[in-house]
Design a protein around this motif. Structure first.
Motif, PDB file in Angstrom:
ATOM      1  N   GLN A 167       0.930  -1.216  -0.088  1.00  0.00           N
ATOM      2  CA  GLN A 167       0.003  -0.141   0.055  1.00  0.00           C
ATOM      3  C   GLN A 167       0.888   1.200   0.025  1.00  0.00           C
ATOM      4  O   GLN A 167       0.243   2.471   0.137  1.00  0.00           O
ATOM      5  N   ARG A 168       2.192   1.075  -0.026  1.00  0.00           N
ATOM      6  CA  ARG A 168       3.105   2.282  -0.162  1.00  0.00           C
ATOM      7  C   ARG A 168       3.043   3.151   1.128  1.00  0.00           C
ATOM      8  O   ARG A 168       2.858   4.302   0.832  1.00  0.00           O
ATOM      9  N   GLN A 169       2.875   2.356   2.301  1.00  0.00           N
ATOM     10  CA  GLN A 169       2.647   3.098   3.641  1.00  0.00           C
ATOM     11  C   GLN A 169       4.074   2.800   4.507  1.00  0.00           C
ATOM     12  O   GLN A 169       4.823   1.758   4.056  1.00  0.00           O
ATOM     13  N   PRO A 170       4.191   3.462   5.579  1.00  0.00           N
ATOM     14  CA  PRO A 170       5.329   3.322   6.454  1.00  0.00           C
ATOM     15  C   PRO A 170       5.008   1.781   7.061  1.00  0.00           C
ATOM     16  O   PRO A 170       3.962   1.560   7.149  1.00  0.00           O
ATOM     17  N   LEU A 171       6.238   1.167   7.220  1.00  0.00           N
ATOM     18  CA  LEU A 171       6.069  -0.031   7.844  1.00  0.00           C
ATOM     19  C   LEU A 171       5.502   0.231   9.367  1.00  0.00           C
ATOM     20  O   LEU A 171       5.510   1.317  10.164  1.00  0.00           O
ATOM     21  N   PRO A 172       4.837  -1.091  10.037  1.00  0.00           N
ATOM     22  CA  PRO A 172       4.336  -1.066  11.326  1.00  0.00           C
ATOM     23  C   PRO A 172       5.534  -0.587  12.454  1.00  0.00           C
ATOM     24  O   PRO A 172       6.678  -0.925  12.219  1.00  0.00           O
ATOM     25  N   GLU A 173       4.815  -0.059  13.322  1.00  0.00           N
ATOM     26  CA  GLU A 173       5.687   0.484  14.683  1.00  0.00           C
ATOM     27  C   GLU A 173       5.282  -0.291  15.616  1.00  0.00           C
ATOM     28  O   GLU A 173       4.066  -0.493  16.197  1.00  0.00           O
ATOM     29  N   TYR A 174       6.197  -0.908  16.465  1.00  0.00           N
ATOM     30  CA  TYR A 174       5.861  -1.709  17.811  1.00  0.00           C
ATOM     31  C   TYR A 174       6.641  -0.974  18.944  1.00  0.00           C
ATOM     32  O   TYR A 174       7.691  -0.723  18.759  1.00  0.00           O
ATOM     33  N   THR A 175       5.851  -0.926  19.935  1.00  0.00           N
ATOM     34  CA  THR A 175       6.280  -0.107  21.274  1.00  0.00           C
ATOM     35  C   THR A 175       5.960  -1.099  22.082  1.00  0.00           C
ATOM     36  O   THR A 175       4.876  -1.549  22.588  1.00  0.00           O
ATOM     37  N   VAL A 176       7.168  -1.048  23.266  1.00  0.00           N
ATOM     38  CA  VAL A 176       6.899  -1.707  24.627  1.00  0.00           C
ATOM     39  C   VAL A 176       6.261  -0.809  25.182  1.00  0.00           C
ATOM     40  O   VAL A 176       6.646   0.225  25.925  1.00  0.00           O
TER      41      VAL A 176
END
Length: 226
Positions: A167-176
């Motif tokens: 989808q030409r979107q930023p990669l997912p972000e994972y936060t603790v």
């Protein structure tokens, strides 16, 4: 004459070699010398792919070629073969060179997986395709029974990442978000955020990687991605 541990391995395999030197060869890593299991591994890999491919073809008549290839890759991948080797307690029977033995080769996934393929090759050479097929399908029955045409071969994190890229979107972000518990009993709460979703997802697990996978799975569900 095989020792008792090799006879017990044959019992776990459900197959007794008439020429027990073939089993020994199948269990001999290249670190032990020039006479090793690499050629049997090559043969067994081809046979395994054929047997599992044939089984999937028969079990899933409506599955497309891409689905069949994906499912076969999931079943015959190294991680799965290493798990099967551990179920057979194969590590204790491996014949390794001194250096590989000292460095933990008996528990190395790649060596275990290669040995399973070599055993398949050895059974095929001794008894032919029909008996080899019967043994392989028995070993893999629990994994085959769990599959359907829609089973994904990729974990949720990989699927979510690939979807965002498509989808030409930023990669997912994972936060603790939180780390609870003490010492070996820690639990991790992870938050997953993507540009296409207004709401984040959260998951808690006993390790960070598993929590990230669960959060990604929840995000896939939220985005209605199968």
């Amino acid at each position: 004459m095989l020792t008792l541990k090799y006879q017990r391995l044959e019992q776990r395999l459900g197959y007794s070699f008439s020429d027990q030197r073939q089993l020994q060869l199948a269990l001999t890593h290249r670190s032990h010398g020039a006479s090793n299991n690499e050629r049997l591994e090559f043969l067994g890999d081809s046979i395994l792919n054929f047997i599992i491919g044939e089984a999937l073809f028969k079990r899933l008549p409506d599955a497309r070629e891409g689905q069949l290839s994906r499912l076969r890759s999931q079943i015959v991948k190294g991680d799965t073969l290493a798990l099967l080797a551990r179920e057979f307690e194969l590590g204790d029977c491996l014949i390794l060179g001194e250096g590989e033995l000292k460095s933990g080769g008996k528990s190395r996934d790649s060596i275990l997986a290669d040995s399973v393929e070599a055993i398949i090759g050895a059974i095929y050479l001794e008894s032919g395709l029909d008996l080899c097929r019967e043994r392989v399908l028995t070993w893999f029955a629990p994994r085959l029974n769990e599959l359907s045409a829609n089973t994904s071969a990729k974990d949720p994190k990989s699927r979510l990442q690939e979807y965002m890229q498509s989808q030409r979107q930023p990669l997912p972000e994972y936060t603790v978000v939180e780390v609870g518990g003490e010492g070996h009993a820690q639990v991790f709460t992870i938050e997953c955020r993507v540009a296409l979703a207004k709401q984040t997802t959260r998951a808690t697990a006993s390790n960070r990687r598993e929590a990230e996978k669960q959060a990604a799975a929840l995000m896939l569900s939220q985005l209605k991605i199968d």
